[in-house]
Design a protein around this motif. Structure first.
Motif, PDB file in Angstrom:
ATOM      1  N   ALA A  40       9.543   6.640  21.245  1.00 36.67           N
ATOM      2  CA  ALA A  40      10.935   7.067  21.060  1.00 36.67           C
ATOM      3  C   ALA A  40      11.021   8.211  20.073  1.00 36.67           C
ATOM      4  CB  ALA A  40      11.776   5.898  20.555  1.00 36.67           C
ATOM      5  N   ARG A  41      11.914   9.143  20.367  1.00 38.45           N
ATOM      6  CA  ARG A  41      12.252  10.212  19.421  1.00 38.45           C
ATOM      7  C   ARG A  41      13.545   9.791  18.723  1.00 38.45           C
ATOM      8  NH1 ARG A  41       8.940  14.447  19.902  1.00 38.45           N
ATOM      9  NH2 ARG A  41       7.993  14.840  21.926  1.00 38.45           N
ATOM     10  N   LEU A  42      13.445   9.531  17.438  1.00 37.98           N
ATOM     11  CA  LEU A  42      14.582   9.098  16.641  1.00 37.98           C
ATOM     12  C   LEU A  42      15.052  10.270  15.779  1.00 37.98           C
ATOM     13  CD1 LEU A  42      13.007   5.665  15.808  1.00 37.98           C
ATOM     14  CD2 LEU A  42      14.797   6.116  17.472  1.00 37.98           C
ATOM     15  N   PRO A  43      16.240  10.165  15.194  1.00 32.99           N
ATOM     16  CA  PRO A  43      16.771  11.312  14.447  1.00 32.99           C
ATOM     17  C   PRO A  43      15.841  11.859  13.354  1.00 32.99           C
ATOM     18  CG  PRO A  43      18.476   9.672  14.757  1.00 32.99           C
ATOM     19  CD  PRO A  43      17.194   9.065  15.265  1.00 32.99           C
ATOM     20  N   ASP A  44      15.136  10.968  12.644  1.00 37.54           N
ATOM     21  CA  ASP A  44      14.301  11.448  11.540  1.00 37.54           C
ATOM     22  C   ASP A  44      12.800  11.268  11.743  1.00 37.54           C
ATOM     23  OD1 ASP A  44      14.437   8.690  11.351  1.00 37.54           O
ATOM     24  OD2 ASP A  44      14.460   8.682   9.167  1.00 37.54           O
ATOM     25  N   HIS A  45      12.381  10.667  12.873  1.00 36.14           N
ATOM     26  CA  HIS A  45      10.941  10.511  13.137  1.00 36.14           C
ATOM     27  C   HIS A  45      10.700  10.163  14.601  1.00 36.14           C
ATOM     28  CE1 HIS A  45      12.098   6.279  12.460  1.00 36.14           C
ATOM     29  NE2 HIS A  45      11.078   5.968  13.243  1.00 36.14           N
ATOM     30  N   ASP A  46       9.451  10.346  15.020  1.00 34.32           N
ATOM     31  CA  ASP A  46       9.002   9.907  16.341  1.00 34.32           C
ATOM     32  C   ASP A  46       8.229   8.604  16.155  1.00 34.32           C
ATOM     33  OD1 ASP A  46      10.048  12.214  17.427  1.00 34.32           O
ATOM     34  OD2 ASP A  46       8.119  13.237  17.580  1.00 34.32           O
ATOM     35  N   LEU A  47       8.455   7.644  17.037  1.00 35.90           N
ATOM     36  CA  LEU A  47       7.763   6.357  16.963  1.00 35.90           C
ATOM     37  C   LEU A  47       6.640   6.327  17.992  1.00 35.90           C
ATOM     38  CD1 LEU A  47       7.510   3.471  15.880  1.00 35.90           C
ATOM     39  CD2 LEU A  47       9.166   2.775  17.618  1.00 35.90           C
ATOM     40  N   TRP A  48       5.415   6.113  17.517  1.00 36.22           N
ATOM     41  CA  TRP A  48       4.228   6.019  18.368  1.00 36.22           C
ATOM     42  C   TRP A  48       3.688   4.597  18.297  1.00 36.22           C
ATOM     43  CZ3 TRP A  48       1.270   9.965  20.872  1.00 36.22           C
ATOM     44  CH2 TRP A  48       1.880  11.231  20.816  1.00 36.22           C
ATOM     45  N   ILE A  49       3.209   4.078  19.443  1.00 40.16           N
ATOM     46  CA  ILE A  49       2.650   2.725  19.538  1.00 40.16           C
ATOM     47  C   ILE A  49       1.380   2.773  20.392  1.00 40.16           C
ATOM     48  CG2 ILE A  49       3.040   0.362  20.401  1.00 40.16           C
ATOM     49  CD1 ILE A  49       4.962   0.879  18.190  1.00 40.16           C
ATOM     50  N   GLY A  50       0.397   1.946  20.030  1.00 39.59           N
ATOM     51  CA  GLY A  50      -0.807   1.722  20.820  1.00 39.59           C
ATOM     52  C   GLY A  50      -1.219   0.276  20.634  1.00 39.59           C
ATOM     53  N   ALA A  51      -1.882  -0.341  21.626  1.00 35.88           N
ATOM     54  CA  ALA A  51      -2.193  -1.770  21.517  1.00 35.88           C
ATOM     55  C   ALA A  51      -3.579  -2.106  22.058  1.00 35.88           C
ATOM     56  CB  ALA A  51      -1.140  -2.586  22.251  1.00 35.88           C
ATOM     57  N   PHE A  52      -4.147  -3.173  21.500  1.00 33.94           N
ATOM     58  CA  PHE A  52      -5.469  -3.674  21.892  1.00 33.94           C
ATOM     59  C   PHE A  52      -5.481  -5.183  21.699  1.00 33.94           C
ATOM     60  CE2 PHE A  52      -5.469  -2.330  17.488  1.00 33.94           C
ATOM     61  CZ  PHE A  52      -6.021  -3.393  16.812  1.00 33.94           C
ATOM     62  N   ARG A  53      -6.509  -5.837  22.185  1.00 36.72           N
ATOM     63  CA  ARG A  53      -6.667  -7.289  22.008  1.00 36.72           C
ATOM     64  C   ARG A  53      -7.656  -7.555  20.885  1.00 36.72           C
ATOM     65  NH1 ARG A  53      -3.016 -10.324  25.048  1.00 36.72           N
ATOM     66  NH2 ARG A  53      -2.459  -9.011  26.806  1.00 36.72           N
ATOM     67  N   ASP A  54      -7.376  -8.596  20.102  1.00 38.77           N
ATOM     68  CA  ASP A  54      -8.339  -8.992  19.081  1.00 38.77           C
ATOM     69  C   ASP A  54      -9.422  -9.857  19.718  1.00 38.77           C
ATOM     70  OD1 ASP A  54      -7.376 -11.624  19.285  1.00 38.77           O
ATOM     71  OD2 ASP A  54      -6.495 -11.665  17.287  1.00 38.77           O
ATOM     72  N   SER A  55     -10.301 -10.377  18.918  1.00 43.24           N
ATOM     73  CA  SER A  55     -11.420 -11.174  19.423  1.00 43.24           C
ATOM     74  C   SER A  55     -10.974 -12.479  20.060  1.00 43.24           C
ATOM     75  CB  SER A  55     -12.397 -11.469  18.277  1.00 43.24           C
ATOM     76  OG  SER A  55     -11.733 -12.204  17.251  1.00 43.24           O
ATOM     77  N   GLU A  56      -9.719 -12.899  19.827  1.00 46.12           N
ATOM     78  CA  GLU A  56      -9.212 -14.163  20.349  1.00 46.12           C
ATOM     79  C   GLU A  56      -8.230 -13.989  21.498  1.00 46.12           C
ATOM     80  OE1 GLU A  56     -10.799 -16.911  18.895  1.00 46.12           O
ATOM     81  OE2 GLU A  56     -11.812 -15.098  18.194  1.00 46.12           O
ATOM     82  N   GLY A  57      -8.012 -12.738  21.946  1.00 46.13           N
ATOM     83  CA  GLY A  57      -7.098 -12.477  23.053  1.00 46.13           C
ATOM     84  C   GLY A  57      -5.666 -12.177  22.640  1.00 46.13           C
ATOM     85  N   ASN A  58      -5.394 -12.160  21.319  1.00 46.23           N
ATOM     86  CA  ASN A  58      -4.057 -11.815  20.833  1.00 46.23           C
ATOM     87  C   ASN A  58      -3.841 -10.315  20.967  1.00 46.23           C
ATOM     88  OD1 ASN A  58      -3.261 -14.464  19.624  1.00 46.23           O
ATOM     89  ND2 ASN A  58      -5.063 -14.062  18.378  1.00 46.23           N
ATOM     90  N   LEU A  59      -2.652  -9.903  21.380  1.00 50.53           N
ATOM     91  CA  LEU A  59      -2.314  -8.488  21.432  1.00 50.53           C
ATOM     92  C   LEU A  59      -1.982  -8.025  20.020  1.00 50.53           C
ATOM     93  CD1 LEU A  59      -2.076  -6.250  23.566  1.00 50.53           C
ATOM     94  CD2 LEU A  59       0.370  -6.725  23.640  1.00 50.53           C
ATOM     95  N   VAL A  60      -2.611  -6.927  19.597  1.00 56.80           N
ATOM     96  CA  VAL A  60      -2.402  -6.328  18.285  1.00 56.80           C
ATOM     97  C   VAL A  60      -2.023  -4.876  18.520  1.00 56.80           C
ATOM     98  CG1 VAL A  60      -3.483  -5.759  16.070  1.00 56.80           C
ATOM     99  CG2 VAL A  60      -4.139  -7.861  17.262  1.00 56.80           C
ATOM    100  N   ALA A  61      -1.088  -4.358  17.743  1.00 54.36           N
ATOM    101  CA  ALA A  61      -0.629  -2.988  17.961  1.00 54.36           C
ATOM    102  C   ALA A  61      -0.697  -2.167  16.689  1.00 54.36           C
ATOM    103  CB  ALA A  61       0.797  -2.995  18.501  1.00 54.36           C
TER     104      ALA A  61
END
Length: 127
Positions: A98-119
């Motif tokens: 998202a492009r917000l008024p004062d910053h851009d929000l960036w996200i990326g995600a991966f799985r930990d060793s137990e299958g939990n999604l971490v971003a």
């Protein structure tokens, strides 16, 4: 409950792990979180002032991956490159959300060793 009462900060987040030594290694060595302490069936890390508790599931209803943890990083591309060098495979490559008024929000995600999604999340301010 009084109208003045409200929650304000997170003190601890609990994640279940099926293999506690493997999860402890992942959060400590791979992600680089400082380990606070270990106790039988538990490992605690400091995630920027929020305590992260890894534990074995103590009831069947807790034996599954959890909610998503979002780690705030100043440079998401550099953080993703460092984690890839440690063997992390991204399920969602870092991207502009998202492009917000004062910053851009960036996200990326991966799985930990137990299958939990971490971003990873990064709030990029204009230069």
């Amino acid at each position: 409950m009084s109208e003045e009462f409200r929650l304000s900060s997170i003190g601890q987040i609990a994640l279940t792990a099926r293999d506690l030594p493997r999860a402890t290694e992942f959060y400590g060595r791979v992600l680089g979180l400082p380990k606070l302490l270990e106790a039988p069936g538990l490992a605690f890390f400091d995630a920027g002032g929020v305590r992260l508790m890894l534990s074995l599931p103590d009831r069947p209803e807790f034996d599954h991956p959890s909610s998503i943890l979002y780690f705030k990083v100043p440079d998401i591309q550099a953080a993703a490159a460092a984690l890839r060098a440690r063997g992390v495979v991204f399920e969602e490559e870092p991207r502009l959300i998202a492009r917000l008024p004062d910053h851009d929000l960036w996200i990326g995600a991966f799985r930990d060793s137990e299958g939990n999604l971490v971003a990873l999340m990064s709030e990029v301010r204009p230069v």
